[in-house]
Design a protein around this motif. Structure first.
Motif, PDB file in Angstrom:
ATOM      1  N   THR A  52      41.149 -68.544  36.180  1.00 44.74           N
ATOM      2  CA  THR A  52      39.817 -69.041  36.521  1.00 44.74           C
ATOM      3  C   THR A  52      39.371 -68.312  37.779  1.00 44.74           C
ATOM      4  O   THR A  52      40.113 -68.253  38.757  1.00 44.74           O
ATOM      5  CB  THR A  52      39.842 -70.552  36.786  1.00 44.74           C
ATOM      6  N   VAL A  53      38.190 -67.754  37.751  1.00 49.98           N
ATOM      7  CA  VAL A  53      37.679 -66.996  38.893  1.00 49.98           C
ATOM      8  C   VAL A  53      36.765 -67.882  39.726  1.00 49.98           C
ATOM      9  O   VAL A  53      35.847 -68.521  39.194  1.00 49.98           O
ATOM     10  CB  VAL A  53      36.917 -65.736  38.437  1.00 49.98           C
ATOM     11  N   LEU A  54      37.016 -67.902  41.015  1.00 44.80           N
ATOM     12  CA  LEU A  54      36.122 -68.604  41.929  1.00 44.80           C
ATOM     13  C   LEU A  54      34.927 -67.701  42.228  1.00 44.80           C
ATOM     14  O   LEU A  54      35.088 -66.600  42.767  1.00 44.80           O
ATOM     15  CB  LEU A  54      36.850 -68.951  43.224  1.00 44.80           C
ATOM     16  N   PRO A  64      40.717 -65.815  43.876  1.00 48.21           N
ATOM     17  CA  PRO A  64      39.735 -66.031  44.948  1.00 48.21           C
ATOM     18  C   PRO A  64      39.080 -64.754  45.447  1.00 48.21           C
ATOM     19  O   PRO A  64      39.600 -63.650  45.287  1.00 48.21           O
ATOM     20  CB  PRO A  64      40.605 -66.625  46.059  1.00 48.21           C
ATOM     21  N   LYS A  65      37.913 -64.922  46.054  1.00 48.87           N
ATOM     22  CA  LYS A  65      37.247 -63.912  46.876  1.00 48.87           C
ATOM     23  C   LYS A  65      36.826 -62.654  46.122  1.00 48.87           C
ATOM     24  O   LYS A  65      36.540 -61.628  46.744  1.00 48.87           O
ATOM     25  CB  LYS A  65      38.139 -63.504  48.060  1.00 48.87           C
ATOM     26  N   LEU A  66      36.774 -62.689  44.782  1.00 50.37           N
ATOM     27  CA  LEU A  66      36.324 -61.507  44.067  1.00 50.37           C
ATOM     28  C   LEU A  66      34.870 -61.204  44.427  1.00 50.37           C
ATOM     29  O   LEU A  66      34.050 -62.116  44.554  1.00 50.37           O
ATOM     30  CB  LEU A  66      36.451 -61.707  42.550  1.00 50.37           C
ATOM     31  N   GLU A  67      34.573 -59.916  44.577  1.00 49.37           N
ATOM     32  CA  GLU A  67      33.222 -59.530  44.955  1.00 49.37           C
ATOM     33  C   GLU A  67      32.480 -58.777  43.860  1.00 49.37           C
ATOM     34  O   GLU A  67      31.271 -58.588  43.964  1.00 49.37           O
ATOM     35  CB  GLU A  67      33.257 -58.712  46.256  1.00 49.37           C
ATOM     36  N   ASP A  68      33.182 -58.354  42.810  1.00 48.41           N
ATOM     37  CA  ASP A  68      32.489 -57.746  41.668  1.00 48.41           C
ATOM     38  C   ASP A  68      33.408 -57.712  40.456  1.00 48.41           C
ATOM     39  O   ASP A  68      34.583 -58.088  40.534  1.00 48.41           O
ATOM     40  CB  ASP A  68      31.954 -56.344  42.006  1.00 48.41           C
ATOM     41  N   HIS A  69      32.864 -57.268  39.321  1.00 47.59           N
ATOM     42  CA  HIS A  69      33.613 -57.295  38.067  1.00 47.59           C
ATOM     43  C   HIS A  69      34.754 -56.286  38.047  1.00 47.59           C
ATOM     44  O   HIS A  69      35.724 -56.455  37.305  1.00 47.59           O
ATOM     45  CB  HIS A  69      32.671 -57.051  36.885  1.00 47.59           C
ATOM     46  N   ARG A  70      34.673 -55.245  38.863  1.00 47.65           N
ATOM     47  CA  ARG A  70      35.771 -54.272  38.892  1.00 47.65           C
ATOM     48  C   ARG A  70      37.023 -54.881  39.509  1.00 47.65           C
ATOM     49  O   ARG A  70      38.142 -54.514  39.136  1.00 47.65           O
ATOM     50  CB  ARG A  70      35.340 -53.021  39.660  1.00 47.65           C
ATOM     51  N   GLU A  71      36.844 -55.803  40.439  1.00 45.18           N
ATOM     52  CA  GLU A  71      37.998 -56.497  41.006  1.00 45.18           C
ATOM     53  C   GLU A  71      38.624 -57.426  39.966  1.00 45.18           C
ATOM     54  O   GLU A  71      39.846 -57.631  39.963  1.00 45.18           O
ATOM     55  CB  GLU A  71      37.582 -57.264  42.256  1.00 45.18           C
ATOM     56  N   ALA A  72      37.795 -57.987  39.085  1.00 46.04           N
ATOM     57  CA  ALA A  72      38.337 -58.764  37.972  1.00 46.04           C
ATOM     58  C   ALA A  72      39.086 -57.861  37.005  1.00 46.04           C
ATOM     59  O   ALA A  72      40.143 -58.240  36.470  1.00 46.04           O
ATOM     60  CB  ALA A  72      37.201 -59.493  37.248  1.00 46.04           C
ATOM     61  N   VAL A 117      46.542 -55.973  35.964  1.00 43.93           N
ATOM     62  CA  VAL A 117      47.788 -56.557  36.483  1.00 43.93           C
ATOM     63  C   VAL A 117      48.399 -57.491  35.443  1.00 43.93           C
ATOM     64  O   VAL A 117      49.609 -57.445  35.172  1.00 43.93           O
ATOM     65  CB  VAL A 117      47.524 -57.306  37.808  1.00 43.93           C
ATOM     66  N   PHE A 118      47.570 -58.339  34.844  1.00 49.45           N
ATOM     67  CA  PHE A 118      48.083 -59.290  33.851  1.00 49.45           C
ATOM     68  C   PHE A 118      48.718 -58.574  32.664  1.00 49.45           C
ATOM     69  O   PHE A 118      49.792 -58.963  32.192  1.00 49.45           O
ATOM     70  CB  PHE A 118      46.952 -60.205  33.353  1.00 49.45           C
ATOM     71  N   VAL A 119      48.063 -57.529  32.172  1.00 52.92           N
ATOM     72  CA  VAL A 119      48.576 -56.813  31.004  1.00 52.92           C
ATOM     73  C   VAL A 119      49.926 -56.186  31.311  1.00 52.92           C
ATOM     74  O   VAL A 119      50.893 -56.338  30.552  1.00 52.92           O
ATOM     75  CB  VAL A 119      47.559 -55.746  30.545  1.00 52.92           C
ATOM     76  N   MET A 138      28.573 -62.667  37.026  1.00 57.75           N
ATOM     77  CA  MET A 138      29.419 -63.706  36.447  1.00 57.75           C
ATOM     78  C   MET A 138      29.813 -63.392  35.015  1.00 57.75           C
ATOM     79  O   MET A 138      30.985 -63.535  34.630  1.00 57.75           O
ATOM     80  CB  MET A 138      28.726 -65.068  36.554  1.00 57.75           C
ATOM     81  N   GLU A 139      28.868 -62.971  34.193  1.00 57.20           N
ATOM     82  CA  GLU A 139      29.212 -62.666  32.810  1.00 57.20           C
ATOM     83  C   GLU A 139      30.088 -61.422  32.720  1.00 57.20           C
ATOM     84  O   GLU A 139      30.999 -61.351  31.878  1.00 57.20           O
ATOM     85  CB  GLU A 139      27.947 -62.510  31.976  1.00 57.20           C
ATOM     86  N   GLU A 140      29.849 -60.458  33.591  1.00 53.33           N
ATOM     87  CA  GLU A 140      30.701 -59.263  33.600  1.00 53.33           C
ATOM     88  C   GLU A 140      32.144 -59.608  33.984  1.00 53.33           C
ATOM     89  O   GLU A 140      33.096 -59.037  33.438  1.00 53.33           O
ATOM     90  CB  GLU A 140      30.140 -58.221  34.575  1.00 53.33           C
ATOM     91  N   ILE A 141      32.302 -60.545  34.913  1.00 56.42           N
ATOM     92  CA  ILE A 141      33.647 -60.978  35.312  1.00 56.42           C
ATOM     93  C   ILE A 141      34.348 -61.668  34.140  1.00 56.42           C
ATOM     94  O   ILE A 141      35.522 -61.403  33.857  1.00 56.42           O
ATOM     95  CB  ILE A 141      33.560 -61.892  36.547  1.00 56.42           C
ATOM     96  N   LEU A 142      33.631 -62.535  33.447  1.00 55.39           N
ATOM     97  CA  LEU A 142      34.200 -63.166  32.271  1.00 55.39           C
ATOM     98  C   LEU A 142      34.574 -62.133  31.215  1.00 55.39           C
ATOM     99  O   LEU A 142      35.624 -62.234  30.567  1.00 55.39           O
ATOM    100  CB  LEU A 142      33.213 -64.180  31.687  1.00 55.39           C
ATOM    101  N   TRP A 143      33.752 -61.143  31.026  1.00 58.44           N
ATOM    102  CA  TRP A 143      34.017 -60.110  30.013  1.00 58.44           C
ATOM    103  C   TRP A 143      35.263 -59.310  30.355  1.00 58.44           C
ATOM    104  O   TRP A 143      36.088 -59.030  29.475  1.00 58.44           O
ATOM    105  CB  TRP A 143      32.799 -59.191  29.888  1.00 58.44           C
ATOM    106  N   GLN A 144      35.418 -58.948  31.617  1.00 58.15           N
ATOM    107  CA  GLN A 144      36.585 -58.158  32.009  1.00 58.15           C
ATOM    108  C   GLN A 144      37.878 -58.927  31.770  1.00 58.15           C
ATOM    109  O   GLN A 144      38.908 -58.350  31.431  1.00 58.15           O
ATOM    110  CB  GLN A 144      36.480 -57.768  33.487  1.00 58.15           C
ATOM    111  N   LEU A 145      37.846 -60.228  31.930  1.00 59.73           N
ATOM    112  CA  LEU A 145      39.050 -61.049  31.811  1.00 59.73           C
ATOM    113  C   LEU A 145      39.118 -61.798  30.478  1.00 59.73           C
ATOM    114  O   LEU A 145      39.950 -62.696  30.327  1.00 59.73           O
ATOM    115  CB  LEU A 145      39.084 -62.085  32.946  1.00 59.73           C
ATOM    116  N   ARG A 146      38.301 -61.433  29.509  1.00 61.44           N
ATOM    117  CA  ARG A 146      38.017 -62.323  28.392  1.00 61.44           C
ATOM    118  C   ARG A 146      39.263 -62.845  27.666  1.00 61.44           C
ATOM    119  O   ARG A 146      39.308 -64.019  27.305  1.00 61.44           O
ATOM    120  CB  ARG A 146      37.048 -61.668  27.414  1.00 61.44           C
TER     121      ARG A 146
END
Length: 552
Positions: free
Chosen positions: A240-242, A208-216, A222-224, A252-260
């Motif tokens: 899944t990012v809200l 929740p509450k992500l404000e940019d792709h760097r937060e993703a 963290v996951f790694v 949005m696409e940058e967030i998906l890319w960071q977490l791909r």
């Protein structure tokens, strides 16, 4: 653990805060706390810039990510292939059982907006997750009614931890509170990750509450580390990012890319997104002032732009697009109103399915079949519609922030409703309830944020209601006084503190970024005030000059 101090106690704590679990949390804290604090500082700078007139935009520095057609996120994980109906709610024991019996495909087990962060709730959520995952959860109400899981197929569990901005004040490391995000995530993964994998699913999260792709990117880091530390294959965790902030909508696409390799898609978090729009543009003048909350539907042009661009971004990258919340609470006591509301929910879900969404949210088990029918009509036997690219949707920055075409008025009824809902929700939240049915709608922190933020914005923009009267602090205080008399003085209620919190977050010159943050600091964190006693104070303040503007 010498460096960790637990400042409170709740039933079940010994099951959750084991030495090994605390050691895992400490490792996460040491690796990521500095980065979290830097990102929070960057948030504050960005919010100040928006308040000063900066316009959100697509980033030039990441244009190569958006322009590269070749990359895709990981394919859907086990249990996340078909997400046509997702039910949300707090991880209370009875509601957990109801969610597991609901017939939904996914249960969003919510540690965030639908949960009040009392310590007993933080611990109980983890206990209930452990029991639910291991098929040993049951509940007997004070009246003797028994609740058990009877469904032969239960939803896939996806946990929503608290946002990056929220601390866990009861777990202190080197004298400072730990991240609520890392606590919720870390405890669930540590205790349940391998068990979920063994049962054919996996540790899945809503962010929740992500404000940019760097937060993703921070979440991906963290996951790694967490997977490596626990011996879990990389890519097993899915998230899944809200998309519920205006700045994230431009990335949005940058967030998906960071977490791909860990991505499970994006969700149109409609209520927090509205809150973010009001917060970001609250001082931009009348073209950015929105009408009554009840008029803010998904058919508003700026909301259509947001949802259609979200579906386009997701399907272009092979990711699920999940629709917004249906918050209506069915009632057998009013079948006519219930039938009318169910028709509206059906129309809303049919629109989402027709727009290309792969599933959507409901807040009550009584809405599951309505949502399912709408998506069944479009999906049929297919688990999703990722093949629908939505190339017809234009990537349009101006459309995302054009609020001037939103239809509707500001009314006295809308003002009163906002004040009542905000106070009633805050009162319940202070008592430990994060999701509350008020006037047949399920209210959570996001809807309360909209309510109090609209009041603040209307006051500071000298907005005029449809009856020709300006919204002032004095007028709002008079409404608060009327409501205070109707609330009464129950032995265990927290209306006095709720009204104080409403005044602080809606009627003062300064605008707190989150009411939950203000409420936690005032009443739930270290040095929190003791519960007030005595009658609810009623203030009728003189109008204050509108020229004074304070940007949070």
């Amino acid at each position: 653990m010498e460096r960790i101090r637990i400042t409170d106690h709740a039933e079940g704590q010994d099951r959750v805060l084991t030495d090994d679990a605390l050691a895992f949390l400490l490792e996460l804290h040491d690796a990521f706390e500095c980065s979290r604090q830097q990102l929070l500082q960057d948030r504050r700078k960005r919010r100040a810039a928006l308040a000063d007139g900066e316009t959100p935009r697509f980033l030039e520095a990441t244009a190569h990510v958006r322009e590269d057609d070749s990359w895709r996120v990981a394919p859907p994980a086990p249990g996340l292939e078909d997400r046509r109906v997702e039910i949300t709610g707090p991880i209370e024991r009875k509601m957990t059982i109801n969610a597991l019996n609901s017939g939904a495909k996914v249960w969003l087990a919510d540690c965030e907006d639908a949960s009040s962060p009392l310590w007993r709730n933080v611990i109980a959520s983890q206990v209930n997750l452990q029991d639910a995952i291991r098929d040993r959860i049951s509940f007997t109400s004070p009246a003797g009614k028994e609740y058990r899981v009877t469904a032969t197929e239960t939803p896939t569990i996806v946990v929503r931890p608290r946002g990056w901005h929220l601390d866990e004040h009861r777990i202190v490391v080197d004298g400072k509170p730990m991240s609520g995000s890392l606590v919720d995530f870390g405890l669930h993964l540590f205790h349940n990750g391998r068990e979920l994998i063994a049962r054919g699913r996996g540790p899945y999260f809503y962010l929740p509450k992500l404000e940019d792709h760097r937060e993703a990117r921070l979440w991906d880091d963290v996951f790694v580390l967490a997977q490596d530390r626990l011996g879990i294959d990389r890519g097993t965790i899915r998230a899944t990012v809200l998309i519920e902030t205006i700045t994230a909508a431009f990335e949005m696409e940058e967030i998906l890319w960071q977490l791909r390799e860990h991505s499970a898609g994006l969700n149109a978090g409609r209520w927090d997104y509205l809150f973010s729009m009001i917060k970001a543009f609250r001082l931009r003048g009348p073209d950015f002032v929105l009408p009554d909350r009840a008029r803010l539907t998904m058919t508003a042009p700026f909301m259509r732009a947001y949802t259609e661009q979200l579906v386009r971004a997701c399907h272009r990258r092979g990711a699920h697009a999940i629709g917004g919340m249906a918050a209506f609470v069915p009632s057998a006591k009013d079948p006519v109103a219930t039938e009318r509301a169910l028709r509206a929910v059906a129309a809303d879900k049919s629109r989402e399915a027709g727009d290309g969404f792969d599933g959507s949210w409901v807040a009550h088990p009584g809405l599951v079949e309505t949502c399912r029918a709408a998506f069944d009509a479009v999906l049929g036997d297919r688990p999703h519609q990722l093949d629908r690219s939505r190339d017809d949707v234009a990537v349009d920055a101006a459309a995302l922030i054009d609020l001037s075409t939103t239809e509707g008025e500001i009314t006295d009824a809308g003002l009163r409703s906002n004040i009542e809902i905000a106070i009633r929700y805050m009162e319940a939240w202070l008592r430990g309830h994060g999701a509350v049915a008020i006037h047949s709608l399920m209210e959570d922190a996001a809807t309360a944020e909209i309510s109090r933020s609209q009041v603040w914005q209307w006051i500071h923009n000298e907005s005029v209601t449809s009856d020709g009267r300006t919204v002032t602090r004095e007028r709002c205080e008079a409404i608060v006084a009327e409501l205070a008399a109707s609330f009464g003085e129950g032995e265990d209620d927290r209306f006095r503190e709720a009204i104080e919190l409403f005044r602080e977050t809606a009627l003062e010159e300064a605008y707190p970024a989150f009411l939950t943050l203000a409420g936690t600091e005032r009443y739930l964190g270290d040095g929190a005030r003791r519960p007030a006693t005595g009658p609810v104070p009623v203030q009728v303040a003189a109008d204050e000059p509108a020229e004074a503007r304070t940007a949070a």
